[in-house]
Design an enzyme around this catalytic site. Sequence first.
Site, PDB file in Angstrom:
ATOM      1  N   THR A  72      -5.351   4.194  -6.290  1.00 32.76           N
ATOM      2  CA  THR A  72      -6.790   3.655  -6.790  1.00 32.76           C
ATOM      3  C   THR A  72      -7.209   4.351  -7.257  1.00 32.76           C
ATOM      4  O   THR A  72      -8.296   4.466  -8.569  1.00 32.76           O
ATOM      5  CB  THR A  72      -7.867   2.895  -5.068  1.00 32.76           C
ATOM      6  OG1 THR A  72      -6.344   1.999  -4.914  1.00 32.76           O
ATOM      7  CG2 THR A  72      -8.722   1.953  -5.974  1.00 32.76           C
ATOM      8  N   CYS A 322      -2.591  -9.797  -2.417  1.00 32.72           N
ATOM      9  CA  CYS A 322      -3.357 -10.150  -0.794  1.00 32.72           C
ATOM     10  C   CYS A 322      -3.689  -8.854  -1.048  1.00 32.72           C
ATOM     11  O   CYS A 322      -3.393  -7.897   0.447  1.00 32.72           O
ATOM     12  CB  CYS A 322      -1.578 -10.409  -0.503  1.00 32.72           C
ATOM     13  SG  CYS A 322      -2.942 -11.142   1.078  1.00 32.72           S
TER      14      CYS A 322
HETATM   15  N1  PLP Z   1      -0.897   0.710  -8.383  1.00 33.75           N
HETATM   16  C1  PLP Z   1      -0.311  -0.045  -7.543  1.00 33.75           C
HETATM   17  C2  PLP Z   1       1.168  -0.759  -8.554  1.00 33.75           C
HETATM   18  C3  PLP Z   1       0.410  -0.332  -6.064  1.00 33.75           C
HETATM   19  O1  PLP Z   1       0.972  -1.470  -5.416  1.00 33.75           O
HETATM   20  C4  PLP Z   1      -0.784  -0.003  -5.372  1.00 33.75           C
HETATM   21  C5  PLP Z   1      -1.805  -0.335  -3.919  1.00 33.75           C
HETATM   22  O2  PLP Z   1      -1.007  -1.020  -3.420  1.00 33.75           O
HETATM   23  C6  PLP Z   1      -2.325   1.042  -6.029  1.00 33.75           C
HETATM   24  C7  PLP Z   1      -1.832   1.411  -6.920  1.00 33.75           C
HETATM   25  C8  PLP Z   1      -3.470   2.016  -5.129  1.00 33.75           C
HETATM   26  O3  PLP Z   1      -2.678   2.608  -4.608  1.00 33.75           O
HETATM   27  P1  PLP Z   1      -3.230   3.447  -3.179  1.00 33.75           P
HETATM   28  O4  PLP Z   1      -3.091   2.342  -1.769  1.00 33.75           O
HETATM   29  O5  PLP Z   1      -3.080   4.506  -2.426  1.00 33.75           O
HETATM   30  O6  PLP Z   1      -4.564   3.860  -3.511  1.00 33.75           O
END
Ligand code: PLP
Length: 382
Positions: A72, A322
Amino acid sequence: MSAPIYLDTNATAPLAAEVREAMDPWLQHRPTNPSSVHRAGQRARAAVEAAREQVAALVGGAHEIVFTSGGTEADNLAIWSQLGWPPSGHLVISATEHPAVMEPAVALAALGVGCTRVPVEGDGHVEPGVVKAAVRSDTRLVSVMTANNETGGLQPIGAIAEITHQCGLPLHTDAVQAAAWLDLSEHARGADLLTLSGHKIGGPPGIGALAVRPALGLSALLRGGGQQRDLRAGTEPTALIVGFGAACVRVLARRAQEATRVRALSEQLIDLITTAVPDVHVTVHGPRLPNTVHLCFRYLNGSELVARLDLDGLAASAGSACHSGVTHGSGVLEAMDLAPELARGALRLSLGYHSTAAEIERAGGIVADAVASLRANSRMVR
Ligand code: PLP
């Protein structure tokens, strides 16, 4: 009762044993601030820099690695860093991006930045020509994910990168879901910024990275003590970084073999379910991640199915976003123009390096039985 089956790797992968082993000394022996000048600090610094190289190797070795708190933050850093401060200009993203890209785009739009969401085709892929048409004279960045977290569908990143480079623009790709399965130097060829996340590839949660093409300017999102060459302030978490590096080493050693093995298992799972269950739609027929099976069952509610599967010992996901435990209609399936009666019955089964043939055989039976039983009691019209 049989052992539970975990088919929700796209939400998070189990922590790999070798990752835990690599992290262990850094969790036990403190202090480990890599910025400290004493020997303990220098040992931590060496471990962090070794891990940085391990992570860089996963994306082909040509990018610099900025560690973040996860996917994120890496997505946010990629996007905010290219729009300047105060932000201005224009951003192009695809209509099926993860919220970690969508939401910064929404926030930027509220600050006056132009944002174009390019549509996807019915199978979920973005036509490179559509990206080209969306570019404006003030566009600063294009962001298209490598693989979709819900459906597993892949995007033609190499072709999109050629277009953005012809236009003189950087390309960001969220490769969080692709990293455990695809050779990113091939499938994300040309991407200038790549997002990775530790916990999706067998590493610990709370650590991720933005891989940055060296010549690309990057302005920091987090400012403070000047760590990571001022690109991301904050004490580097040595144990998490070491674990992330170990996860990347493991992926590089096993990825090709696991991709082949798990693709065969996922195809078998699709066969088992579609043979036993009527009125089921396989969402992605084009290029997809080897581990992700996305199915839509008519006359069913996906969240009810997931709850039932959980009681039956199978962890899965409704596939319809989800993200915080709240299930709502999937923007991804909507963008793919999937009929609402199909999208409502979405199920994502995501396999991992831990998945076995025996589990997949059992999972096929559990899903078929659960669907039959829920449909028998369903009031949905046939
Ligand atoms: N991008 C994608 C495609 C994801 O599937 C996710 C998590 O579900 C994220 C970003 C976010 O990653 P993090 O959980 O390490 O913040």
